[in-house]
Design an enzyme around this catalytic site. Structure first.
Site, PDB file in Angstrom:
ATOM      1  CG  HIS A   6      -2.726  -6.041 -43.658  1.00 28.04           C
ATOM      2  ND1 HIS A   6      -3.441  -6.590 -44.696  1.00 28.04           N
ATOM      3  CD2 HIS A   6      -1.558  -6.740 -43.625  1.00 28.04           C
ATOM      4  CE1 HIS A   6      -2.733  -7.550 -45.270  1.00 28.04           C
ATOM      5  NE2 HIS A   6      -1.590  -7.669 -44.634  1.00 28.04           N
ATOM      6  CG  ASN A  31       2.619 -12.719 -43.301  1.00 28.18           C
ATOM      7  OD1 ASN A  31       1.644 -12.070 -43.671  1.00 28.18           O
ATOM      8  ND2 ASN A  31       3.846 -12.376 -43.619  1.00 28.18           N
TER       9      ASN A  31
END
EC number: 3.1.1.29
Length: 189
Positions: free
Chosen positions: A19, A63
């Protein structure tokens, strides 16, 4: 003014995960170009600058990264078409590199946050990180390190994407796309 954004999660726990490949590219660009840090907290991220180019690593966690980018965009009055977002993509094989303007988030929560905060018409630099066997494994997969074999190729891959990003400063997207796109790590010289 141009803004390069690398998506990732803050902290040493996530440093070398799939990520965080966007963070690695930003680190490479900052080092190569000698950009200086102009803020660690004011924009909910690490912000670097050289001339009319900014480099951002949001520290809001993936997020919520759209908040950080929106703040920088508004403060520096950056146009959406001058924002380049570098991120991992599980729908591409490891080492694949793709470029595009706009599009959907494809389930990527970082892109979902960006789309909600700034819109969709920014440039995306998608870096393939491979895909887990089962859809239920996606969260674990992207938050884990690359395999030993993949680790050997990361430095070359990051350098390739960094060079592509530098080319985007003076070349049009289609030209960069035709020269720097890769189908997989095997396409990297």
């Amino acid at each position: 003014m141009t803004l390069f954004v690398g998506l990732g999660n803050p902290g040493s726990k996530y440093e070398d995960t799939r990520h965080n490949i966007g963070f690695k590219v930003i680190d490479s660009l900052v080092d190569d170009l000698g950009a200086r840090n102009i803020s660690k907290n004011a924009f909910q991220g690490e912000l670097y600058r050289i001339a009319n180019t900014l480099f951002l690593k949001p520290t809001t966690f993936m997020n919520l990264s759209g908040k950080s980018i929106e703040t920088v965009k508004q403060f520096f009055k950056i146009e959406l078409e001058d924002i380049i977002v570098i991120h991992d993509d599980i729908d591409l094989p490891f080492g694949a590199v793709r470029f595009k303007r706009g599009g959907g988030h494809g389930g990527h929560n970082g892109l979902r946050s960006l789309d909600a905060h700034i819109g969709k018409e920014y440039i995306r630099v998608r870096i393939g990180v491979g895909k887990p066997e089962h859809k239920s494994q996606v969260a674990d997969y992207v938050l884990h390190r690359f395999s030993e074999e993949e680790e050997k190729e990361i430095e070359r891959l990051v350098k390739h994407v960094s060079n592509a990003c530098k080319a985007l400063l003076c070349e049009d997207l289609n030209k960069v796309k035709s020269y720097y796109s890769l189908k997989s790590i095997e396409g990297l010289e």
